[in-house]
Scaffold this motif. Structure first.
Motif, PDB file in Angstrom:
ATOM      1  N   ASN A   1      18.751  57.173  42.053  1.00 39.62           N
ATOM      2  CA  ASN A   1      17.892  58.102  42.799  1.00 39.62           C
ATOM      3  C   ASN A   1      18.446  58.528  44.151  1.00 39.62           C
ATOM      4  O   ASN A   1      17.833  59.365  44.815  1.00 39.62           O
ATOM      5  N   LEU A   2      19.585  57.985  44.563  1.00 42.05           N
ATOM      6  CA  LEU A   2      20.062  58.232  45.919  1.00 42.05           C
ATOM      7  C   LEU A   2      20.921  59.480  46.062  1.00 42.05           C
ATOM      8  O   LEU A   2      21.400  59.763  47.167  1.00 42.05           O
TER       9      LEU A   2
ATOM     10  N   CYS B   1      11.469  52.999  50.604  1.00 38.87           N
ATOM     11  CA  CYS B   1      12.418  54.121  50.587  1.00 38.87           C
ATOM     12  C   CYS B   1      12.251  54.979  49.339  1.00 38.87           C
ATOM     13  O   CYS B   1      12.282  56.218  49.409  1.00 38.87           O
TER      14      CYS B   1
ATOM     15  N   LEU C   1      11.134  58.824  49.419  1.00 36.91           N
ATOM     16  CA  LEU C   1      12.034  59.797  48.802  1.00 36.91           C
ATOM     17  C   LEU C   1      11.270  60.735  47.871  1.00 36.91           C
ATOM     18  O   LEU C   1      11.453  61.965  47.911  1.00 36.91           O
TER      19      LEU C   1
ATOM     20  N   ALA D   1      13.235  63.274  52.751  1.00 39.30           N
ATOM     21  CA  ALA D   1      14.061  62.685  51.693  1.00 39.30           C
ATOM     22  C   ALA D   1      15.339  62.096  52.277  1.00 39.30           C
ATOM     23  O   ALA D   1      15.776  61.003  51.882  1.00 39.30           O
TER      24      ALA D   1
ATOM     25  N   ALA E   1      14.727  58.635  53.820  1.00 37.53           N
ATOM     26  CA  ALA E   1      14.646  57.572  52.819  1.00 37.53           C
ATOM     27  C   ALA E   1      16.026  57.201  52.292  1.00 37.53           C
ATOM     28  O   ALA E   1      16.362  56.020  52.143  1.00 37.53           O
ATOM     29  N   ILE E   2      16.838  58.210  52.016  1.00 35.33           N
ATOM     30  CA  ILE E   2      18.181  57.949  51.496  1.00 35.33           C
ATOM     31  C   ILE E   2      19.032  57.256  52.558  1.00 35.33           C
ATOM     32  O   ILE E   2      19.849  56.374  52.239  1.00 35.33           O
TER      33      ILE E   2
ATOM     34  N   ALA F   1      12.303  58.564  40.989  1.00 41.12           N
ATOM     35  CA  ALA F   1      12.132  57.757  42.200  1.00 41.12           C
ATOM     36  C   ALA F   1      10.890  56.875  42.076  1.00 41.12           C
ATOM     37  O   ALA F   1      10.912  55.684  42.438  1.00 41.12           O
TER      38      ALA F   1
END
Length: 399
Positions: free
Chosen positions: A23-24, A83, A87, A109, A112-113, A176
């Motif tokens: 998800n990153l 996180c 995200l 976003a 969070a990343i 996510a």
């Protein structure tokens, strides 16, 4: 029964770790295939379009220092859970369809990343201390697989569903939330997080290898985010259709999956990572040069070269962070320093490339600038790859 529960718990942890890593990058990679559509819909210039990615990458750099105090206060596992949820919220906000929401969602976003990026190498060190090389490879492979899926699926999703960029980019929130559900059992366990105080940062800032690692992280990220943000546009302006341009970027990211999985176990056992970072950078140079000279002749070859070079480079950057620090606390601190300064540097890439494209009217000057950045990446990688551990209060792990 206890062993079975333990085995199931370990499998859920690994699945959650892999899905979290997946998800990153989709929030970043899913923008570039539909960037032309976003620019036309919202009336953005090339510099304004590039700024969508730049906002996120700025967050990766500026907000990375939040990770160590959050990890000390709440623990690595709980911070990762939050996180993932933040995200998802940022992705949904970004897809609301207005210019303010576009940039605000990108910032949420990106925040969070930023934090998740810093703590993931420490999560590897904490949960897989005897298999740092292997799980660094798993982590980076999942990272680039997420980017590949996002860049390759955006246009087909539009065609299959009939939706526009707002709806298809919002789909990145679904995995996510799924990752957060899988990681919830880890977050509910008694806290065992990194404890890295200010003394660790002061010691790191006085260590030359910290700045070598930071420069390598920064310039390999810069050269990567330039291609992530602009390659589909470059190919489209060279005459390729939008879906083929998206597939080419996806090919590069898919190649990175295998390379990122294969390189860290070998490089992690080596005393020096210099040969690996040198080969990775030279392959990136070859890919850039191919796109510059003959973008439509054998574009798949340039994407394969870029995929090998960039996939190995990011895997090596994160592996070196884990190898040069002795424990999860020190890994978190080194990761925060390297990623904060490194991503702040990398954030300039997509924006400056857009500015150079506007100023020059073509892609020759921007791509030459990218090749120059590769040269700095090579020099920094040579220094970072040498077996000079970061020293703190505990003995350092050597490559």
């Amino acid at each position: 029964m206890a062993e079975r529960r333990s085995g199931l718990s370990w499998a859920v942890m690994v699945a959650g770790f892999v899905l979290a890593a997946l998800n990153l990058r989709p929030a970043l990679a899913g923008i570039s295939p539909v960037l032309d559509e976003i620019m036309k819909d919202l009336g953005l210039s090339p510099a304004g379009g590039g700024a969508i990615t730049t906002v996120m990458v700025v967050c990766l750099g500026v907000l990375a220092p939040l990770a160590p105090p959050l990890a000390r206060r709440f623990g690595l596992d709980r911070v990762l859970l939050v996180c993932l949820l933040v995200l998802a919220a940022g992705v949904l906000l970004r897809s609301a369809g207005t210019v303010p929401a576009l940039y605000a969602g990108a910032a949420v976003a990106g925040t969070a990343i930023a934090v998740a990026n810093v703590i993931m190498p420490a999560v590897v060190k904490q949960h897989f201390p005897e298999r740092v090389g292997l799980f660094t490879g798993v982590y980076v492979s999942a990272l680039v697989m997420g980017a590949a899926a996002a860049s390759g699926l955006m246009i087909p999703l539009e065609h299959a569903t009939g939706y526009g960029w707002r709806e298809v980019t919002a789909t990145a929130a679904i995995p996510a939330v799924a990752a957060a559900v899988l990681w919830l059992p880890q977050a509910l366990r008694p806290r065992a997080g990194a404890r890295a105080g200010r003394r660790s940062f002061r010691a790191l800032l006085r260590t030359p290898v910290t700045w070598h690692v930071t420069l390598f992280m920064g310039f390999q990220s810069l050269t990567f985010y330039v291609t992530l943000a602009w390659l589909p546009t470059i190919f489209q302006e060279a005459g390729l259709p939008a879906d083929q341009a998206g597939y080419l970027l996806s090919l590069s990211n898919l190649v990175q999956v295998g390379i990122a999985l294969a390189v860290p176990p070998y490089a992690g056992r080596a005393r020096s990572q210099v040969p690996y970072v040198t080969a990775a950078t030279l392959l990136t140079v070859a890919g850039y040069a191919g796109v510059l000279l003959t973008p439509t002749t054998v574009p798949w070859l340039w994407m394969v070269l870029l995929g090998i070079g960039q996939g190995a480079a990011i895997a090596l950057a994160l592996l070196i962070i884990a190898l040069r620090a002795p424990d999860p606390a020190a890994v978190t601190a080194l990761s925060a320093v390297a990623q904060s300064a490194g991503y702040a540097l990398a954030a300039l890439g997509p924006f400056l490339i857009g500015v150079l494209r506007e100023a020059s009217g073509g892609w020759t000057l921007p791509l030459l600038a990218g090749l120059g950045a590769c040269g700095v990446q090579l020099a920094a990688g040579f220094l970072a790859g040498r077996p000079a551990p970061v020293r703190d209060s505990a003995p350092a792990v050597r490559g």
